[in-house]
Design a protein around this motif. Structure first.
Motif, PDB file in Angstrom:
ATOM      1  N   PHE A 261       0.998   8.756   0.954  1.00  0.00           N
ATOM      2  CA  PHE A 261       1.480   8.844   2.111  1.00  0.00           C
ATOM      3  C   PHE A 261       2.202   9.975   2.287  1.00  0.00           C
ATOM      4  O   PHE A 261       2.075  10.884   3.097  1.00  0.00           O
ATOM      5  CB  PHE A 261       2.179   7.409   2.845  1.00  0.00           C
ATOM      6  CG  PHE A 261       1.256   6.575   3.145  1.00  0.00           C
ATOM      7  CD1 PHE A 261       0.279   6.444   4.109  1.00  0.00           C
ATOM      8  CD2 PHE A 261       1.167   5.306   2.222  1.00  0.00           C
ATOM      9  CE1 PHE A 261      -0.668   5.444   4.398  1.00  0.00           C
ATOM     10  CE2 PHE A 261       0.432   4.350   2.244  1.00  0.00           C
ATOM     11  CZ  PHE A 261      -0.391   4.368   3.509  1.00  0.00           C
ATOM     12  N   ILE A 262       3.358  10.027   1.525  1.00  0.00           N
ATOM     13  CA  ILE A 262       4.410  11.236   1.869  1.00  0.00           C
ATOM     14  C   ILE A 262       3.505  12.541   1.508  1.00  0.00           C
ATOM     15  O   ILE A 262       3.764  13.397   2.305  1.00  0.00           O
ATOM     16  CB  ILE A 262       5.443  11.080   0.552  1.00  0.00           C
ATOM     17  CG1 ILE A 262       6.246   9.876   1.210  1.00  0.00           C
ATOM     18  CG2 ILE A 262       6.492  12.442   0.894  1.00  0.00           C
ATOM     19  CD1 ILE A 262       7.480   9.786   0.024  1.00  0.00           C
ATOM     20  N   LEU A 263       2.727  12.588   0.664  1.00  0.00           N
ATOM     21  CA  LEU A 263       1.725  13.808   0.523  1.00  0.00           C
ATOM     22  C   LEU A 263       0.345  13.506   0.931  1.00  0.00           C
ATOM     23  O   LEU A 263      -0.107  14.197   1.664  1.00  0.00           O
ATOM     24  CB  LEU A 263       1.594  14.054  -1.118  1.00  0.00           C
ATOM     25  CG  LEU A 263       3.224  14.711  -1.564  1.00  0.00           C
ATOM     26  CD1 LEU A 263       2.908  14.987  -3.130  1.00  0.00           C
ATOM     27  CD2 LEU A 263       3.720  15.862  -0.880  1.00  0.00           C
TER      28      LEU A 263
ATOM     29  N   ILE B  38       0.638  -1.056   0.185  1.00  0.00           N
ATOM     30  CA  ILE B  38      -0.037  -0.049  -0.086  1.00  0.00           C
ATOM     31  C   ILE B  38       0.862   1.157   0.066  1.00  0.00           C
ATOM     32  O   ILE B  38       0.381   2.492   0.103  1.00  0.00           O
ATOM     33  CB  ILE B  38      -0.889   0.031   1.155  1.00  0.00           C
ATOM     34  CG1 ILE B  38      -0.412   0.026   2.455  1.00  0.00           C
ATOM     35  CG2 ILE B  38      -1.882  -1.203   1.096  1.00  0.00           C
ATOM     36  CD1 ILE B  38      -1.060   0.468   3.832  1.00  0.00           C
ATOM     37  N   TYR B  39       2.284   1.132   0.090  1.00  0.00           N
ATOM     38  CA  TYR B  39       3.025   2.113   0.327  1.00  0.00           C
ATOM     39  C   TYR B  39       3.222   2.844  -1.362  1.00  0.00           C
ATOM     40  O   TYR B  39       2.900   2.440  -2.435  1.00  0.00           O
ATOM     41  CB  TYR B  39       4.296   1.833   0.687  1.00  0.00           C
ATOM     42  CG  TYR B  39       4.431   1.187   1.958  1.00  0.00           C
ATOM     43  CD1 TYR B  39       4.525   2.109   2.977  1.00  0.00           C
ATOM     44  CD2 TYR B  39       3.979   0.005   2.382  1.00  0.00           C
ATOM     45  CE1 TYR B  39       4.334   1.703   4.332  1.00  0.00           C
ATOM     46  CE2 TYR B  39       3.865  -0.652   3.784  1.00  0.00           C
ATOM     47  CZ  TYR B  39       4.163   0.287   4.898  1.00  0.00           C
ATOM     48  OH  TYR B  39       3.995  -0.040   6.006  1.00  0.00           O
TER      49      TYR B  39
ATOM     50  N   ASP C 185      12.427   4.895   1.333  1.00  0.00           N
ATOM     51  CA  ASP C 185      12.841   6.447   1.662  1.00  0.00           C
ATOM     52  C   ASP C 185      13.863   6.859   0.442  1.00  0.00           C
ATOM     53  O   ASP C 185      14.867   5.936   0.206  1.00  0.00           O
ATOM     54  CB  ASP C 185      13.501   6.474   3.030  1.00  0.00           C
ATOM     55  CG  ASP C 185      13.840   8.148   3.586  1.00  0.00           C
ATOM     56  OD1 ASP C 185      12.972   8.997   2.911  1.00  0.00           O
ATOM     57  OD2 ASP C 185      14.585   8.365   4.094  1.00  0.00           O
TER      58      ASP C 185
ATOM     59  N   HIS D 199      -0.830  11.698   3.418  1.00  0.00           N
ATOM     60  CA  HIS D 199      -0.941  11.442   4.813  1.00  0.00           C
ATOM     61  C   HIS D 199      -0.068  12.643   5.555  1.00  0.00           C
ATOM     62  O   HIS D 199      -0.167  12.456   6.730  1.00  0.00           O
ATOM     63  CB  HIS D 199      -0.400  10.184   5.150  1.00  0.00           C
ATOM     64  CG  HIS D 199      -1.921   9.133   4.960  1.00  0.00           C
ATOM     65  ND1 HIS D 199      -2.301   8.876   3.605  1.00  0.00           N
ATOM     66  CD2 HIS D 199      -2.654   8.471   5.800  1.00  0.00           C
ATOM     67  CE1 HIS D 199      -3.147   8.200   3.650  1.00  0.00           C
ATOM     68  NE2 HIS D 199      -3.467   7.889   4.743  1.00  0.00           N
TER      69      HIS D 199
END
Lengths: 180, 395
Positions: free
Chosen positions: B171-173, B118-119, B360, B175
């Protein structure tokens, strides 16, 4: 830039408080902030992290947070070597505990302890300690002013829980200021 | 110009942007990490702050099909998806662009199975570049909101009439919560009036939409579609300027150059990693090292002319790809190289694959990329390199 890492369990509000602090800094102190959870699936009771970065200028760096100025532990059952990982020199650990002296892992670090669970149970009637730990953090740092955190709670939390949480925040703040 | 400050996630910024754009219908199916967009929009419809129809569809294929139905009567459609959901609507993507329906969709960039993840990475949207959609990639929540509004303005332009995908790194943006300036509705209404089109089903003026073609006319339709995408370049630049004039935020149109003047090497980035790269460029510049950054905002239309112009005086170009076309190279890299091949003397380009499945990309990683671009050892240099590989590579 100030980096804060929140350790809690899913359902304890550790990400909510990361967001409350970010909102307090960004909306009420003319600063910039990023707040985010450890990315991935969300599960109640599982260890989770929350992050808050606060800075005078826009924060562009979107890479993983590897160091921090403050570690805040909402739940002392989470204590292990990861808790102190990346803590900067002169960094501080703020822990929800009646007896932090029993944790060898914390020896040699700046440790501030508060019995946040009792404050939360007393006022909220629930062991949700996130706003108590925010109060403790503000008492030992200048990440945001107390009145900004009050405004942050007012704007970001559900109306029905605002007043009690402000009470918790102030009580924890005064408790830590008192012993400091 | 008046703004309201709020502290929201990238997903929420998209929902707020969509509300300001006043879509008539939202048809969507929730999927991590896009879910909050759908939740917020359904709440807006429920609390009356958005006058729209919210369609709970049973799949992404239906979400896109419904959006086409909406657009085919000249109404404004919004949807959002991610990853497997985007692939599930792939058939519809081509259908919508061929039918020239200016649907706007948010896509939360996420890895593709298998392995199930989901990443975030950009494998999903990069695999759909040939679907005929405009694709923009944003760097923060503010740009996500601004581009959701600009998307309609560009897509609905009479010379474009092409659907528009706004991509946010999962996520990075999606969440991460951050400061957002929320434009007011009145000003957005002035900037983005009601959608008016002749490309619709209309009882007064009946016509055929989504029709069949024969070998006699298919190429001509596809050529028109191709030209519409090319026309969008000019519209994108104009809308960026008009939006900036009205709301105070300019993004540079197709690309943003960051400290490219006098740079000897350039790094090309897409999406949120641009922010991290800015920090590295600032640090290296303060040491007197001449590095520059190209934020590639649009993958379609592809800003070939801009890439060529910027590459004229540099020694080497690095390209970060958060996707890979297995057995070959990253998709962004293929595009950059295609542009460079049209120059007389092109600089060498190196591909750096990273950030896959949520891995990352650190400031140290980007510094290492710049260092390797600045070192001349072309004989040994591999064209495709992997950032932070966790196992030994036997090549």
């Amino acid at each position: 830039m100030i980096e804060i890492r929140w350790h809690g369990r899913g359902g304890q509000g550790s990400f909510t408080v990361a967001r409350l602090l970010g909102a307090s800094a960004a909306l009420y102190e003319d600063k910039y902030a990023l707040s985010f959870p450890s990315f991935g699936p969300e599960r109640r009771g599982a260890p989770v992290l929350g992050f808050t970065k606060i800075h005078e200028k826009k924060i562009n760096d979107r890479s993983e947070v590897k160091t921090c100025d403050y570690v805040v532990l909402l739940d002392e059952t989470l204590i292990n070597e990861n808790v102190v990982k990346g803590l900067k020199e002169n960094g501080t650990i703020i822990i929800n505990s009646k007896n932090p002296g029993r944790y060898d892992i914390l020896k040699g670090f700046n440790v501030v302890a508060i019995d946040a669970t009792s404050i939360a149970l007393d006022i909220l009637k629930r062991p949700i300690t996130n706003t108590a730990m925010l109060g403790a953090l503000i008492a030992v740092s200048d990440v945001v002013k107390l009145e900004s955190a009050v405004k942050g709670i007012e704007s970001e939390m559900k109306k029905s829980i605002v007043n009690k949480n402000i009470e918790v925040l102030k009580k924890a703040y005064e408790t830590v200021k008192g012993v400091k | 110009m008046s703004n309201n400050k709020c502290f929201v996630s990238g997903d929420e910024a998209v929902a707020l942007g969509a509300r300001l754009a006043r879509p008539n219908v939202i048809s969507a199916y929730p999927i991590t990490p896009q879910t909050i967009v759908v939740e917020r929009l359904s709440e807006f419809v429920e609390d009356g702050s958005l006058e729209a129809e919210f369609m709970h569809v049973e799949s992404e294929h239906s979400a896109m099909s419904a959006a086409m139905g909406v657009s085919s009567v000249g109404a404004r459609a919004f949807t959002a998806t991610s990853s497997q959901g985007l692939l599930h609507m792939s058939e519809g993507l081509h259908y919508a662009s061929g039918a020239r329906f200016p649907i706007v969709m948010m896509n939360a960039n996420r890895a593709l199975a298998v392995p199930w993840s989901i990443y975030g990475d950009q494998s999903d949207s990069m695999s759909q570049l040939n679907s005929g959609w405009i694709q923009v990639y944003v760097e923060d929540a503010q740009e996500a909101l601004d581009m959701t509004i600009q998307a309609y303005k560009i897509a609905e332009d009479g010379n474009v009439l092409t659907p528009f995908m706004v991509n946010l790194d999962g996520f990075i943006l999606t969440h991460t919560y951050e400061l957002l300036n929320l434009p007011n509705q009145e000003e957005v209404d002035e900037f983005l009036p009601k959608y008016e089109t002749e490309n619709k089903m209309d009882l007064e003026n009946p016509k055929s939409l989504c029709f069949s073609s024969t070998p006699l006319d298919n190429l001509e339709f596809k050529y028109q579609q191709h030209m519409a995408m090319i026309n969008s370049k000019e519209v994108i630049e104009k809308v960026d300027k008009d939006y900036g004039d009205k709301f105070g935020r300019y993004y540079g149109g197709l690309i943003e150059e960051y400290k490219c003047d006098d740079a000897s090497v350039l790094l090309v980035t897409v999406g949120s990693v641009t922010g991290t790269a800015r920090v590295v460029v600032d640090n290296m510049r303060s040491e007197g090292i001449k590095v520059g950054l190209v934020k590639l905002r649009y993958m379609r239309p592809f800003p070939e002319e801009k890439i060529i112009e910027l590459s004229k005086n540099v020694d080497k170009i690095g390209v970060i790809d958060k996707n890979i076309s297995h057995g070959y190279e990253g998709t962004v890299f293929t595009h950059i190289n295609s542009a460079l091949s049209k120059m007389n003397n092109s600089p060498k380009a190196i591909n750096f694959i990273g950030g896959m499945g949520g891995r990352d990309i650190s400031k140290e990683d980007i510094k290492e990329i710049f260092k390797s671009l600045l070192t001349t050892n072309e004989d040994k240099e591999k064209t495709v390199q992997f950032i932070g590989m966790g196992c030994e590579i036997d090549e």
